[in-house]
Design a protein around this motif. Structure first.
Motif, PDB file in Angstrom:
ATOM      1  N   GLN A  82       0.827  -1.200   0.000  1.00 61.61           N
ATOM      2  CA  GLN A  82       0.000   0.000   0.000  1.00 61.61           C
ATOM      3  C   GLN A  82       0.862   1.250   0.000  1.00 61.61           C
ATOM      4  O   GLN A  82       0.512   2.268  -0.600  1.00 61.61           O
ATOM      5  CB  GLN A  82      -0.960  -0.026   1.187  1.00 61.61           C
ATOM      6  CG  GLN A  82      -2.049  -1.078   0.980  1.00 61.61           C
ATOM      7  CD  GLN A  82      -2.933  -1.274   2.183  1.00 61.61           C
ATOM      8  OE1 GLN A  82      -2.859  -0.530   3.156  1.00 61.61           O
ATOM      9  NE2 GLN A  82      -3.779  -2.276   2.127  1.00 61.61           N
ATOM     10  N   THR A  85       2.364   1.490  -3.667  1.00 62.76           N
ATOM     11  CA  THR A  85       1.433   1.958  -4.695  1.00 62.76           C
ATOM     12  C   THR A  85       0.754   3.259  -4.298  1.00 62.76           C
ATOM     13  O   THR A  85       0.050   3.838  -5.089  1.00 62.76           O
ATOM     14  CB  THR A  85       0.325   0.907  -4.936  1.00 62.76           C
ATOM     15  OG1 THR A  85      -0.320   0.634  -3.685  1.00 62.76           O
ATOM     16  CG2 THR A  85       0.904  -0.386  -5.469  1.00 62.76           C
ATOM     17  N   ARG A  86       0.972   3.706  -3.068  1.00 60.85           N
ATOM     18  CA  ARG A  86       0.278   4.870  -2.511  1.00 60.85           C
ATOM     19  C   ARG A  86      -1.224   4.726  -2.714  1.00 60.85           C
ATOM     20  O   ARG A  86      -1.921   5.663  -3.078  1.00 60.85           O
ATOM     21  CB  ARG A  86       0.753   6.174  -3.173  1.00 60.85           C
ATOM     22  CG  ARG A  86       2.200   6.510  -2.901  1.00 60.85           C
ATOM     23  CD  ARG A  86       2.593   7.844  -3.482  1.00 60.85           C
ATOM     24  NE  ARG A  86       2.390   8.926  -2.539  1.00 60.85           N
ATOM     25  CZ  ARG A  86       2.592  10.200  -2.814  1.00 60.85           C
ATOM     26  NH1 ARG A  86       2.971  10.556  -4.008  1.00 60.85           N
ATOM     27  NH2 ARG A  86       2.401  11.126  -1.923  1.00 60.85           N
ATOM     28  N   ASN A  87      -1.715   3.513  -2.509  1.00 65.66           N
ATOM     29  CA  ASN A  87      -3.133   3.235  -2.736  1.00 65.66           C
ATOM     30  C   ASN A  87      -3.599   2.179  -1.739  1.00 65.66           C
ATOM     31  O   ASN A  87      -2.954   1.157  -1.589  1.00 65.66           O
ATOM     32  CB  ASN A  87      -3.311   2.735  -4.173  1.00 65.66           C
ATOM     33  CG  ASN A  87      -4.764   2.654  -4.583  1.00 65.66           C
ATOM     34  OD1 ASN A  87      -5.580   2.071  -3.878  1.00 65.66           O
ATOM     35  ND2 ASN A  87      -5.085   3.254  -5.700  1.00 65.66           N
ATOM     36  N   GLY A  90      -3.778  -1.412  -2.951  1.00 67.76           N
ATOM     37  CA  GLY A  90      -2.599  -2.106  -3.454  1.00 67.76           C
ATOM     38  C   GLY A  90      -2.075  -3.096  -2.454  1.00 67.76           C
ATOM     39  O   GLY A  90      -1.057  -2.880  -1.828  1.00 67.76           O
ATOM     40  N   SER A 144       2.743   4.309 -11.761  1.00 70.69           N
ATOM     41  CA  SER A 144       1.471   4.770 -11.205  1.00 70.69           C
ATOM     42  C   SER A 144       0.863   3.688 -10.331  1.00 70.69           C
ATOM     43  O   SER A 144       0.658   2.562 -10.776  1.00 70.69           O
ATOM     44  CB  SER A 144       0.520   5.146 -12.337  1.00 70.69           C
ATOM     45  OG  SER A 144      -0.816   4.873 -11.971  1.00 70.69           O
ATOM     46  N   GLY A 145       0.596   4.033  -9.077  1.00 62.46           N
ATOM     47  CA  GLY A 145       0.046   3.077  -8.133  1.00 62.46           C
ATOM     48  C   GLY A 145      -1.295   2.532  -8.577  1.00 62.46           C
ATOM     49  O   GLY A 145      -1.535   1.332  -8.543  1.00 62.46           O
ATOM     50  N   LEU A 146      -2.175   3.441  -9.040  1.00 62.70           N
ATOM     51  CA  LEU A 146      -3.523   3.019  -9.405  1.00 62.70           C
ATOM     52  C   LEU A 146      -3.489   2.047 -10.581  1.00 62.70           C
ATOM     53  O   LEU A 146      -4.176   1.030 -10.596  1.00 62.70           O
ATOM     54  CB  LEU A 146      -4.393   4.241  -9.741  1.00 62.70           C
ATOM     55  CG  LEU A 146      -5.849   3.894 -10.044  1.00 62.70           C
ATOM     56  CD1 LEU A 146      -6.513   3.233  -8.848  1.00 62.70           C
ATOM     57  CD2 LEU A 146      -6.630   5.130 -10.446  1.00 62.70           C
ATOM     58  N   VAL A 149      -2.508  -1.321  -9.472  1.00 66.79           N
ATOM     59  CA  VAL A 149      -3.594  -2.018  -8.788  1.00 66.79           C
ATOM     60  C   VAL A 149      -4.572  -2.620  -9.798  1.00 66.79           C
ATOM     61  O   VAL A 149      -4.952  -3.790  -9.708  1.00 66.79           O
ATOM     62  CB  VAL A 149      -4.329  -1.064  -7.826  1.00 66.79           C
ATOM     63  CG1 VAL A 149      -5.608  -1.704  -7.314  1.00 66.79           C
ATOM     64  CG2 VAL A 149      -3.429  -0.672  -6.663  1.00 66.79           C
ATOM     65  N   GLU A 327     -12.960   4.640  -3.092  1.00 65.20           N
ATOM     66  CA  GLU A 327     -11.958   4.922  -4.123  1.00 65.20           C
ATOM     67  C   GLU A 327     -12.615   5.550  -5.344  1.00 65.20           C
ATOM     68  O   GLU A 327     -12.128   6.514  -5.914  1.00 65.20           O
ATOM     69  CB  GLU A 327     -11.250   3.619  -4.512  1.00 65.20           C
ATOM     70  CG  GLU A 327     -10.123   3.787  -5.484  1.00 65.20           C
ATOM     71  CD  GLU A 327      -8.871   4.287  -4.787  1.00 65.20           C
ATOM     72  OE1 GLU A 327      -7.904   4.572  -5.477  1.00 65.20           O
ATOM     73  OE2 GLU A 327      -8.876   4.422  -3.546  1.00 65.20           O
ATOM     74  N   ARG A 330     -13.441   9.033  -4.728  1.00 66.20           N
ATOM     75  CA  ARG A 330     -12.254   9.876  -4.667  1.00 66.20           C
ATOM     76  C   ARG A 330     -11.751  10.218  -6.069  1.00 66.20           C
ATOM     77  O   ARG A 330     -11.257  11.305  -6.325  1.00 66.20           O
ATOM     78  CB  ARG A 330     -11.156   9.146  -3.894  1.00 66.20           C
ATOM     79  CG  ARG A 330     -10.068  10.044  -3.358  1.00 66.20           C
ATOM     80  CD  ARG A 330      -9.083   9.255  -2.534  1.00 66.20           C
ATOM     81  NE  ARG A 330      -8.311   8.308  -3.323  1.00 66.20           N
ATOM     82  CZ  ARG A 330      -7.225   7.683  -2.885  1.00 66.20           C
ATOM     83  NH1 ARG A 330      -6.802   7.894  -1.676  1.00 66.20           N
ATOM     84  NH2 ARG A 330      -6.584   6.831  -3.652  1.00 66.20           N
ATOM     85  N   ALA A 331     -11.877   9.252  -6.992  1.00 68.76           N
ATOM     86  CA  ALA A 331     -11.296   9.419  -8.331  1.00 68.76           C
ATOM     87  C   ALA A 331     -12.070  10.454  -9.157  1.00 68.76           C
ATOM     88  O   ALA A 331     -13.156  10.842  -8.839  1.00 68.76           O
ATOM     89  CB  ALA A 331     -11.284   8.086  -9.066  1.00 68.76           C
TER      90      ALA A 331
END
Lengths: 331, 261
Positions: A82, A85-87, A90, A144-146, A149, A327, A330-331
């Motif tokens: 997590q 991935t800063r997510n 993840g 990219s973390g997202l 994932v 999530e 947030r996106a």
């Protein structure tokens, strides 16, 4: 302003004490609980050597210790990915590493003779292979973390399909063993299964502790991490190896136990109120979650012991849905 | 004028796009250098090459006669402090914790915070005017406050060089001037400040050394009063203008004469 600090310190003390109490309590409960109930007094007498009980020392104790240690290892593995991935999505179970480690286990069972060293090695290799595939597929352009994932979720589905295929092709006896394993279970673990994974987990956690500061520094984003002195490439590689190693060490014994790695770091983070996704709260929460889930698994349909993976998946599935809707918002 | 931070014949590429070819630039020590130019002229790319976030295809970036690529990560981070354009704070981090992250290059693997760390963090927060916010969550701050917190973080790094990529972009005009004033003050205290700026008039007002770029090339560099005239503005920005002295500071002020269509 300074009035806030004692309160924050106070909170950390209270939460640490609560964690220790919970872990000891759940551990004790695990030693008492079984086909026949042993009183806490008896359990303590056995632990201190005043009495002897094969059931408690050789059957229940390894299971309880495995629940706590494996839970902590999964929690840390989740926190690592997590952070990477800063997510919050993840985590190794979501991006296919559990499934990959399980593929390794299946390979060792069907093609090799399935000794515990083979299982451990094969599950690490399986996890590494999947992490390399996920990383390569998601590394076009900037990291990219997202994206990692999303690609990980797809890879997870494919690897799961491969696993089913291997099971279908396997001989009946091996297939039955493998399917039982696929749910992730602590049923019947004994000390002999645990030494290798415990040693691996201990080394990896020690190594990760030494990298914790750099990991938190990296959560400032790539640019600032580099310009404040983090050697990002080496750190990422190390984190992946440690995260995969922890996941695989657990999977080689229990089969894939989903959602502990996903949920523990976020729950721990919220409880402690810390910045970023720290490792220690993730480890403690993971230990509590897995041990708690294993007790539930034993008690729900007693005397039939469910695999703990079924319970953790049922609880974790709800958590995943909640996290996903957040999530999306947030996106 | 001595220049210890230099780009020598650097060719910079972003993906497949070559941004600069064989560019030369020296940053005067102890000065406030502002880099200006139209969008996508290579200002930010050049800044990233200085702090080793981008490796040149050819040529070299040197600090004190040694290529920046040759420094150990933390050693370089103790010399060059950098603030990117739109940094994202970690979740639930408090102001003091974020500022303390600037101390990373001064700490060893497991070391606990030293008294020097605490002192540097206090000083940085005072300089950036965020001491009152110490225990607030960064995500609850306004844009101007947040930017000052990031500046404090880079200040806590205690580097002789400060490189900032458009630090005023998301600020209202009052905060823009406060921030530039802060940077000028830091330069007065002996630091070398290098910043990419959008506003040519702010650059002329605050910088001792102006670097005007276009299409990845340095068109002109020097003291704003010496180099800014209508021809330069036309060459760099394609903008017809008259240059008048700023009524407050006397520095060149660009007044566009572009007619409305």
């Amino acid at each position: 302003m300074t009035a806030l600090k004692p309160r924050a310190a106070h909170r950390a003390t209270v939460i640490s004490a609560a964690f220790v109490a919970l872990i000891l309590g759940l551990g004790l409960l695990g030693l008492c609980y079984g086909a026949s109930w042993s009183s806490p007094g008896k359990v303590l007498a056995v632990l201190t050597g005043a009495e002897h009980s094969v059931v408690i020392l050789e059957w229940r104790l390894p299971r309880v210790v495995a629940g706590l240690v494996f839970g902590a290892a999964l929690g840390v593995a989740g926190a690592i990915f997590q952070n990477l991935t800063r997510n919050p999505l993840g985590s190794p179970d979501v991006i296919g590493l559990d499934a990959g480690a399980y593929t390794g286990v299946l390979f060792a069972l069907t093609v090799l003779s399935g000794t515990s060293a083979q299982l451990a090695t094969a599950s690490v290799l399986g996890g590494l292979l999947v992490s390399a595939v996920v990383y390569l597929l998601s590394s076009g352009g900037a990291f990219s973390g997202l994206r990692l994932v999303v690609i990980g979720i797809a890879v997870n589905a494919m690897v799961t399909a491969i696993n089913s295929w291997i099971v279908l092709r396997a001989e009946l006896e091996v297939a039955i063993a493998a399917v039982g394993w696929s749910a992730g279970s602590l049923n019947g673990v004994d000390w002999a299964d645990l030494w290798i994974p415990f040693a691996v987990i201990f080394v990896l956690l020690a190594l990760m502790t030494s990298q914790a500061r750099a990991m938190h520094q990296a959560s400032l984003g790539d640019s600032l991490a580099v310009t404040t002195g983090v050697t990002l490439g080496r750190l990422r590689l190390l984190m992946v190896l440690i995260g995969v190693g922890c996941t695989a060490a657990v999977t080689s014994v229990t089969g894939p136990i989903a959602f502990i790695a996903l949920a523990a770091p976020q729950i721990g983070r919220r409880l402690v109120g810390a910045a970023g996704t720290p490792l220690l709260p993730a480890a403690l929460t993971g230990a509590v979650l897995l041990q708690g889930a294993d007790l539930l698994a034993q008690a729900l349909l007693a005397p039939v012991a469910l695999p703990v993976g079924v319970v953790s998946t049922a609880i974790g599935g709800c958590y995943l849905i909640w996290q996903l809707t957040k999530e999306v918002r947030r996106a | 004028m001595t220049t210890s931070l230099t780009a020598q014949g650097v060719t910079l590429r972003y993906g497949d796009r070559v941004v600069s070819t064989r560019l030369n630039l020296g940053i005067p020590d102890g000065a406030f250098t502002a880099i200006v130019g139209p969008n996508a002229c290579g200002k930010s790319t050049l800044l990233r090459a200085f702090v080793r976030l981008l490796r040149p295809d050819a040529g070299q970036v040197e600090l004190d006669g040694r290529e920046v690529g040759g420094y150990p990560s933390k050693a370089l981070a103790r010399r060059l402090g950098f603030l990117p354009q739109d940094p994202l704070p970690p979740e639930d981090i408090k102001v003091r914790q974020l500022v303390a992250r600037g101390r990373f290059p001064h700490q060893s693997l497991l070391a606990v915070r030293s008294p020097q760390d605490k002192e540097a963090v206090d000083k940085a927060m005072t300089a950036a005017g965020v001491t009152d916010l110490a225990d607030r969550l960064v995500r609850e701050l306004s844009g101007g406050q947040r930017q000052r917190v990031w500046i404090a973080m880079v200040l806590a790094q205690e580097t002789p060089y400060l490189l900032l990529d458009e630090p005023t972009s998301f600020l209202d005009i009052t905060h823009q001037y406060q921030l530039l004033g802060l940077l000028a003050r830091l330069r007065g205290e002996g630091r070398t400040v290098i910043t990419v700026l959008h506003d040519i008039n702010q650059a002329c007002r605050f910088a001792d050394h102006l670097v005007a770029m276009r299409d990845g090339r340095v068109v002109a560099e020097g003291n704003p009063s010496d180099i800014v005239d209508a021809t330069l503005i036309k060459d760099v920005f394609d903008l017809p203008s008259v240059i008048v002295p700023d009524p407050v500071t006397g520095t060149p002020m660009v007044v566009p004469t572009l007619e409305e269509e």
